[in-house]
Design a protein around this motif. Sequence first.
Motif, PDB file in Angstrom:
ATOM      1  N   ILE A 149      -1.481   0.327   6.446  1.00 12.36           N
ATOM      2  CA  ILE A 149      -2.518   1.256   5.947  1.00 12.36           C
ATOM      3  C   ILE A 149      -3.527   0.579   5.037  1.00 12.36           C
ATOM      4  O   ILE A 149      -4.498   1.195   4.613  1.00 12.36           O
ATOM      5  N   PRO A 165      -3.471  -4.836  -2.464  1.00  8.08           N
ATOM      6  CA  PRO A 165      -3.325  -5.921  -3.450  1.00  8.08           C
ATOM      7  C   PRO A 165      -2.485  -5.466  -4.647  1.00  8.08           C
ATOM      8  O   PRO A 165      -2.182  -4.279  -4.787  1.00  8.08           O
ATOM      9  N   ARG A 183      -6.331 -11.491  -5.100  1.00  6.36           N
ATOM     10  CA  ARG A 183      -5.824 -10.614  -4.026  1.00  6.36           C
ATOM     11  C   ARG A 183      -5.280 -11.541  -2.962  1.00  6.36           C
ATOM     12  O   ARG A 183      -5.991 -12.060  -2.143  1.00  6.36           O
ATOM     13  N   THR A 235      -2.641  11.563  -0.461  1.00  8.56           N
ATOM     14  CA  THR A 235      -2.915  10.738   0.726  1.00  8.56           C
ATOM     15  C   THR A 235      -1.715  10.747   1.668  1.00  8.56           C
ATOM     16  O   THR A 235      -1.878  10.663   2.887  1.00  8.56           O
ATOM     17  N   ILE A 292      -8.024   6.875  -0.693  1.00  6.45           N
ATOM     18  CA  ILE A 292      -7.046   6.018  -1.373  1.00  6.45           C
ATOM     19  C   ILE A 292      -6.808   4.705  -0.630  1.00  6.45           C
ATOM     20  O   ILE A 292      -6.796   3.635  -1.229  1.00  6.45           O
ATOM     21  N   ARG A 334      -6.099   4.269   6.864  1.00  6.63           N
ATOM     22  CA  ARG A 334      -5.016   5.247   7.030  1.00  6.63           C
ATOM     23  C   ARG A 334      -5.377   6.306   8.071  1.00  6.63           C
ATOM     24  O   ARG A 334      -5.029   7.476   7.934  1.00  6.63           O
TER      25      ARG A 334
END
Length: 438
Positions: free
Chosen positions: A118, A122, A150, A324, A347, A351
Amino acid sequence: MQKIIITGGERLKGRVRISGSKNAALPIMAATLLTNGVTTLSNIPRLKDVTTMARVLRTLGAKVEFKEGRLKIDTTNVDRFLAPYNLVKTMRASFLVFGPLLAKLGRARVSLPGGCAIGSRPVDLHLRGFEELGAEVSMGGGYTQVTPVRSKTPEASASLVARTSNGVKRDGLLGAEIYLDFPSVGATENLMMAATLAKGKTTIENAAKEPEIVDLANFLNKMGAKIKGAGRDTIRIEGVKELKGTDYSIIPDRIEAGTYIIASAITRGDIILEGAKINHLESLVTKLHEAGIEIEDENGAIKVKAGRIKAVNVKTMPYPGFPTDMQAQFMALMSITPGISIITETIFENRFMHVSELLRMGADIKIEGSSAVVKGVKSLSEAPVMATDLRASAALILAGLIAKGKTEISRIYHLDRGYERIVEKLSNLGAKIERIKQ
Ligand code: EPZ
């Protein structure tokens, strides 16, 4: 490989008991590393992710055993601080051992979890917070100071050694003022756990407010921590010398509950949920009410009554906004609801993988940036579909419950991560559903 086959068209009715919360169980299990003692947890769901977290704790030297539905964790002999890639890559929540290990042992070496289906997911907010608490983050074997990155390479591991600002190594962490750029659930949990044993006071501003954060804080306070404000924007933690093992029962799973509420609505059924907490589902209940679905709290049980359902828009937000983790399930409901529903995911960046699978079943959905425009169709029809992540799998199950014919869902290992005995629970509600081994 296992598959789930659902023959659609059955109205679900009856009672279903909601299991303990996966997303409360995982951080609370990690938090047991903060003590040298025995903790007994109840209402823990039998899920793959819980089994994985138990394996991570054993790798660190803990004794973990499931007995009569209770999880007994003995962390007396925990002395290892490495959580290896092969475990962390299977479940990114393993990263939640970082804060407890750092606080308890003064160092931690945990493989970076890397991305998942999704999103890139990080952990920069976690690492930056650990630095605020006086730890030095270094990638790989060295101790050179680096700014949180990241990481693209999950193999890289981050190890942390607590140092004072002038670089002198010191045992333990120092309380700090931490501001989270985003109210990250995992970062709030990791930093709250680390701060319980830090010297002095820590505040976490712009903290995540999910019920699972409150449950973790309640558990930590029962172990002897001093945490105030969990569930609100600012959490205040006063460091203590040590935490003790305890007994604790975790909250019910609000996302499992939300999934069964939608199962009742989408089949025009009549389901009563036992053991769920309706106050954890306020934004979902409000949205469903807007769509014509009544949710009543019958002294602790939640009764779902679906009238004529109409299309409504939804935007996922941090708690108490629309979760979410309910976006995919809500989309399944909107895909057969007359009208147009715009579903916006704020978010995670990727997704919407359930969309292509719902399209295979005849849904009419167009993705436009971070929004999906869902045009309700009269009915969905059977098709072989593939689960891509935990909540997408749930959406496909919901679609299969009302699709004409037999829907076959593959890669259902995603489902087993977060839904306890879902085939049995749905069968008991009248669904024609079976799991087959291929
Ligand atoms: C928790 O994940 C949940 N998992 C997720 O549930 C849930 O979807 C998510 O919170 C949001 O509610 C568990 O509790 C085990 P975040 P977490 O940190 O902690 C970005 C499920 O289906 N971010 O709040 O990983 C991140 O990329 C799972 O049960 C950073 O940029 O979520 C994402 O876009 C899926 N840097 C956003 O914040 C960071 O350091 C939310 O992530 C951390 C996060």
